[in-house]
Design an enzyme around this catalytic site. Sequence first.
Site, PDB file in Angstrom:
ATOM      1  CB  SER A 102      -0.952  -0.041   1.194  1.00 21.61           C
ATOM      2  OG  SER A 102      -1.889   1.010   1.127  1.00 21.61           O
ATOM      3  CG  ASP A 123      -5.656  -2.103  -4.668  1.00 12.23           C
ATOM      4  OD1 ASP A 123      -6.468  -1.357  -4.091  1.00 12.23           O
ATOM      5  OD2 ASP A 123      -4.435  -2.073  -4.434  1.00 12.23           O
ATOM      6  CG  HIS A 180      -5.524  -1.877  -0.491  1.00 14.05           C
ATOM      7  ND1 HIS A 180      -4.643  -1.535  -1.493  1.00 14.05           N
ATOM      8  CD2 HIS A 180      -5.101  -1.207   0.610  1.00 14.05           C
ATOM      9  CE1 HIS A 180      -3.747  -0.685  -1.032  1.00 14.05           C
ATOM     10  NE2 HIS A 180      -4.000  -0.484   0.251  1.00 14.05           N
TER      11      HIS A 180
END
Length: 539
Positions: free
Chosen positions: A173, A421, A458
Site C-alpha cells: 500500500s 484492489d 487491497h
Amino acid sequence: MSCEALRSFPYAGMKLISTELIAAGSLSVTGIAEAMPEHCLVRGELNERVSPVDGKRYAIGFEMRLPSHWNGRFFYQANGGLDGRLVPAYGGQLGGGPDSNGLLKGFAVISSDAGHAMENGGKGIGAALFGLDPQARMDYGYNAVAQLTPMARQLITGFYGYRPARSYLLGASNGGRHAMVAAARDTGQYDGIVAGDPGFNLPQAAVAQVWGAQQFARVARLDAAGKPDLETSFTPAQLKWVAQAVLQRCDGLDGLKDGLIFDMATCQRHFDIQRDVASCQSGQTDHCLDEGRKRVLQRLFAGPHLGEQQLYSAMPWDSGIDGQDWRDWKLKYSVGPRDAIALGFVFMTPPVSPAVVNGEGTSLLDYALNFSLEQDAPRIYASNGTYTEAAMTFMPPPQAAQMNHFIQRGGKLIVFHGNSDPVFSALDTVHWYQALSRNHGKATADSVRLFLIPGMNHTRYGPATDQFDMLDAIVAWVEQGKAPQRVIASARGQGSLSPNAEIPADWSAHRSRPLCPYPQLARYDGKSDPEQAASFLCQ
C-alpha cells in the site's frame, strides 16, 4: 554489545528511548504458529525538531528488533496508510495471513512512523494534521526512509560487530509506495525491494477516491440529515451480481473456469457492463441493475477525467468487486478518515483549514462530495513559498518509469498487485511496468518482476489465493541469482490460522495457484488436479 549497553550507542540526531531484551517464546504474533525468538527491542527517535509552521514537535520515531540469532540481513519494514504510529517491527511478509515473518527468519528489522505521530490517536482529522508542516510532508513522502536507513545500518553494525551482508525493504500500500520510491531514489543501500499494491501515484488515487464517492452519491439514499449514505448506493448482492457477470464473461479466457481471471487484459476488452449485466425491468430487483447504477460503475471503472485529461488510471474489471474490503474502501474510507483527510491536509497546497472538515455543520463527507476536479485537483501539483514541494513531487517515485541507477547496478525489485484492489489500480501498475520495459527492454526482467493476483482486494482478501512469501522470493533472487519464475499463492480456507471468509465454497480450502511474472499467465495443463499450483504453467 548487550541490549542494555545499546542505550549509549552514538549517532548524530538520534535519541534512544528504551531497549529491552525479549525472551524467546514470550511473544506471539496473530496468525503465526511459532512464537518469536529472543531479540533486543529498541525504540527511539531521529531528528527531533519544532515546526516553524504549526509550532508542534516532530521526530522520526522508530522501532527495531534485533534477534540474538541473526541471519546477517537487514529488513526495512515500510508501513502503510498515513503512517504516524509505530507498527511492531516483526518484518511482515505481506499478502494475506503470512505464516512467518522477517524476525522469525532471523532478520534485523526496523519500523517507522515516517516522521510524525498521529494526533488524538489518529481519530478524525488527527491522522493527517501533520500535513500542515512542510517537512513532515517530505519525511512522509521520502525522507524518513532516507534518514533511517544509514542510522539503522550503523546501529546493527554496532550491536552485532559487523555490517549487514544484505539489505531488503518491503512494504505494501503506502509501504509499497515507499518501496518504489526507494528504488527510484536509489542510493545503493538495498539489494532487494518488494512493493505490494503500491500507491505510487497516491495523491491522484486520493482524488479518484473522493470523485468516486461523488459517483456513488448519485444513487445513494439520503440519511436523516439529508446527506447521501454511500453504503446504500449498492447492496452487497448487487455487487455480487456484477462480479458474477465479470466471471461469466472472463473466467474461461485463461483456459479454466475456476473463479479466477488470470487473463485480466483480455477481460477488459471483453466485458461490457451495459451488455453483460441485465437491466432491471419494471418491478425487477434480483440479478439486475438499473441504468443509473450501471452508469455509476461504468464511470467509476473508467477513472476520473477532466475534459480529455485522465486524472488517474482506469480500474480493471475483476471478480473481487463484491469483496468487503472493496466496499469499505469505496463507500467508507473515501469520505472518512483516510482518503478525504489525506487529500485535504497532506496532498493539497496549501492544505485546507481544519475548520473546513471539522467545523460546525461540515464534515469529511461534505468535503469529499464538494471536491472539484476543476478547481481543487490541480492543487496536488501546486507549491508555494512555504510548501516548496508539491504532493506529486514528494509522494511518487521520481522518474518511476526509468529507475536507471537501480537497474544498472543490478538491484532487484518485486512488485505485486491485486487485480481487484479498490484504491490503487492494478492497471496503473501495469502501465508503469510497460513504460519501464519500453525504456529498458530485456534488462527490465533482470531487475524487476511484476505479479498480478486475480480476485485480491487491497493487499489481501477477496476471492483470491492471497497467501504467498515474497520475502523468500526476493532473497533467492538477490543471493542465489534465482529470478522468480513463479510464486506459489494459496487460499486461506478452513484450517488456516487466519482464514479468509470470502473463499468460495466450491474451492479447496488449500487451493494453490502460481503467480506468474507479467505478462505471462497461469494456464491449466488440462489434465491434473485443478486445485493445485503444480497443474498450471506460466506462459
